[in-house]
Every structure is written in structure tokens, then in C-alpha cells.
Write an enzyme that holds these catalytic residues in place. Sequence first.
Site, mmCIF file in Angstrom:
data_model
loop_
_atom_site.group_PDB
_atom_site.id
_atom_site.type_symbol
_atom_site.label_atom_id
_atom_site.label_comp_id
_atom_site.label_asym_id
_atom_site.label_seq_id
_atom_site.Cartn_x
_atom_site.Cartn_y
_atom_site.Cartn_z
ATOM 1 N N HIS A 1 -6.191 -5.903 3.079
ATOM 2 C CA HIS A 1 -5.224 -4.828 3.285
ATOM 3 C C HIS A 1 -4.770 -4.799 4.739
ATOM 4 O O HIS A 1 -5.592 -4.629 5.642
ATOM 5 C CB HIS A 1 -5.860 -3.476 2.916
ATOM 6 C CG HIS A 1 -6.123 -3.347 1.456
ATOM 7 N ND1 HIS A 1 -5.395 -2.509 0.658
ATOM 8 C CD2 HIS A 1 -7.018 -3.964 0.645
ATOM 9 C CE1 HIS A 1 -5.836 -2.610 -0.593
ATOM 10 N NE2 HIS A 1 -6.823 -3.488 -0.621
ATOM 11 N N GLN B 1 -4.871 -0.724 -4.895
ATOM 12 C CA GLN B 1 -5.593 -1.824 -5.528
ATOM 13 C C GLN B 1 -6.346 -1.351 -6.767
ATOM 14 O O GLN B 1 -6.345 -2.019 -7.805
ATOM 15 C CB GLN B 1 -6.558 -2.456 -4.528
ATOM 16 C CG GLN B 1 -7.342 -3.612 -5.115
ATOM 17 C CD GLN B 1 -8.200 -4.308 -4.079
ATOM 18 O OE1 GLN B 1 -7.877 -4.314 -2.890
ATOM 19 N NE2 GLN B 1 -9.288 -4.906 -4.521
ATOM 20 N N CYS C 1 -3.259 -2.513 6.193
ATOM 21 C CA CYS C 1 -3.498 -1.202 6.805
ATOM 22 C C CYS C 1 -4.888 -1.155 7.444
ATOM 23 O O CYS C 1 -5.145 -0.312 8.296
ATOM 24 C CB CYS C 1 -3.309 -0.064 5.798
ATOM 25 S SG CYS C 1 -4.293 -0.197 4.307
ATOM 26 N N CYS D 1 0.847 -1.185 0.000
ATOM 27 C CA CYS D 1 0.000 0.000 0.000
ATOM 28 C C CYS D 1 0.889 1.244 0.000
ATOM 29 O O CYS D 1 1.761 1.380 0.851
ATOM 30 C CB CYS D 1 -0.881 -0.029 1.241
ATOM 31 S SG CYS D 1 -1.639 1.540 1.668
ATOM 32 N N GLU D 2 0.668 2.125 -0.955
ATOM 33 C CA GLU D 2 1.526 3.305 -1.033
ATOM 34 C C GLU D 2 1.234 4.316 0.059
ATOM 35 O O GLU D 2 2.026 5.227 0.277
ATOM 36 C CB GLU D 2 1.427 3.954 -2.417
ATOM 37 C CG GLU D 2 0.123 4.606 -2.742
ATOM 38 C CD GLU D 2 0.110 5.213 -4.138
ATOM 39 O OE1 GLU D 2 -0.486 6.275 -4.299
ATOM 40 O OE2 GLU D 2 0.695 4.628 -5.074
ATOM 41 N N HIS D 3 0.113 4.170 0.749
ATOM 42 C CA HIS D 3 -0.217 5.109 1.821
ATOM 43 C C HIS D 3 0.485 4.780 3.138
ATOM 44 O O HIS D 3 0.806 5.681 3.906
ATOM 45 C CB HIS D 3 -1.729 5.141 2.059
ATOM 46 C CG HIS D 3 -2.494 5.672 0.902
ATOM 47 N ND1 HIS D 3 -3.795 5.328 0.647
ATOM 48 C CD2 HIS D 3 -2.131 6.522 -0.094
ATOM 49 C CE1 HIS D 3 -4.211 5.943 -0.449
ATOM 50 N NE2 HIS D 3 -3.212 6.665 -0.916
ATOM 51 N N HIS D 4 0.690 3.482 3.421
ATOM 52 C CA HIS D 4 1.287 3.085 4.701
ATOM 53 C C HIS D 4 2.520 2.191 4.552
ATOM 54 O O HIS D 4 3.144 1.838 5.540
ATOM 55 C CB HIS D 4 0.249 2.339 5.560
ATOM 56 C CG HIS D 4 -0.952 3.161 5.871
ATOM 57 N ND1 HIS D 4 -2.124 3.077 5.142
ATOM 58 C CD2 HIS D 4 -1.166 4.103 6.822
ATOM 59 C CE1 HIS D 4 -3.009 3.917 5.625
ATOM 60 N NE2 HIS D 4 -2.458 4.566 6.645
#
Length: 189
Positions: free
Chosen positions: A148, A120, A150, A78-81
Site C-alpha cells: 500500500h 483490500q 499510503c 485506496c479509498e482513504h487516500h
Amino acid sequence: MHNFDYGKIEKAITMILEAIGEDPKREGLVETPKRVAKMYAEMFEGLNKDPKDYFKTVFNENHNEVVLVKDIPFHSMCEHHLVPFFGHAHIAYIPRNGVVAGLSKLARAVETTARRPQLQERITSTVANAMMEMLDPVGVFVVIEAEHMCMTMRGIRKPGSKTMTMSARGIYEEDAEKRSEILTLINMT
């Protein structure tokens, strides 16, 4: 991997360990920065690859009916976390004029697209777009279901919850009956 700086990753991981109050010189952590750098090189190897490349070689098999590959396993970050998400992709397409891709190429396109900091939704649309551009099929339908970390390890903490994304192109975008038919096939065991 092109442009991959192992030393910088190792430094960053050492700093993270120090920032959380750990001792990076502790026996169990001494090699951790090196291990993480090697893991990241593998996890992000898709950054320098294009999923369209897998569809450059095609076969003319005079097959104009649905081709469906189900349950293609994948994992991504995940590019956010920068924590993993993983699941399965299902890819269907209807060839135009009998032009088909090798079945393994569908799995390779998913894997390449997933092996980079990612969302995703982007994996789903990137694979669908690559197939439309390179194969010019009558239609493409990509479904991805993933868990996920996250959502399961932090934040809402809901283990087992799945996120589904779909991308429909061509006839699957235009024809609800065709979409329904392919979803039924995907859901069959």
C-alpha cells in the site's frame, strides 16, 4: 464510463495544483488535468461492473478437486487516500458437481473488483462472495497480498511491507486442515 465527468476531474486537478502552490499553466502541467481524468476513467472502470457477471458462464468438466489460480496481479486505489496499492491474488475453489468457471474469469473478477476506490479487505470478500453465489462450490479461499502506497510513501513510510487478507467460504471456513492444505499450495513456488 457511465456517469464519469471528465471536466469536473480536470477542474479538481487544476484546483489541487493551485492549492499546492503550482502553476497549472506551466508547460509540464498544462495537460496534467486531462491526463489524470483519463487515468481515473481507466482506474475506476470497475465501478459500473459486477464481478458476478464473470461467473454466469460455467462448464461441466466433472472436476471436483481443487482449482487454484496463483499470482493474479492487480492494482487498485485506496479509498482513504486515493493512492495506489498493488499486489497479487490467489484464488482456490473446489467445484460442486464438476461445475467450473473459465480460469481467466477469476482474474477478471479480481480486476473488476479492484478498479474502483477500494479496500483490500473488500476485494478479498467480494471475490469470495461472488464465487460462492454464482458457482455454488464446495468452498472458496481467496488470499490477497498487497503493498500500500499510503504506508510506503507517507505516514509510517515502510516500503516493502505487505498486507495479507484472506476470505474463506464453505469447506475452507469450516475445515482447518483444508485451509492449511490450500495455504501450503499457495506458498509453493
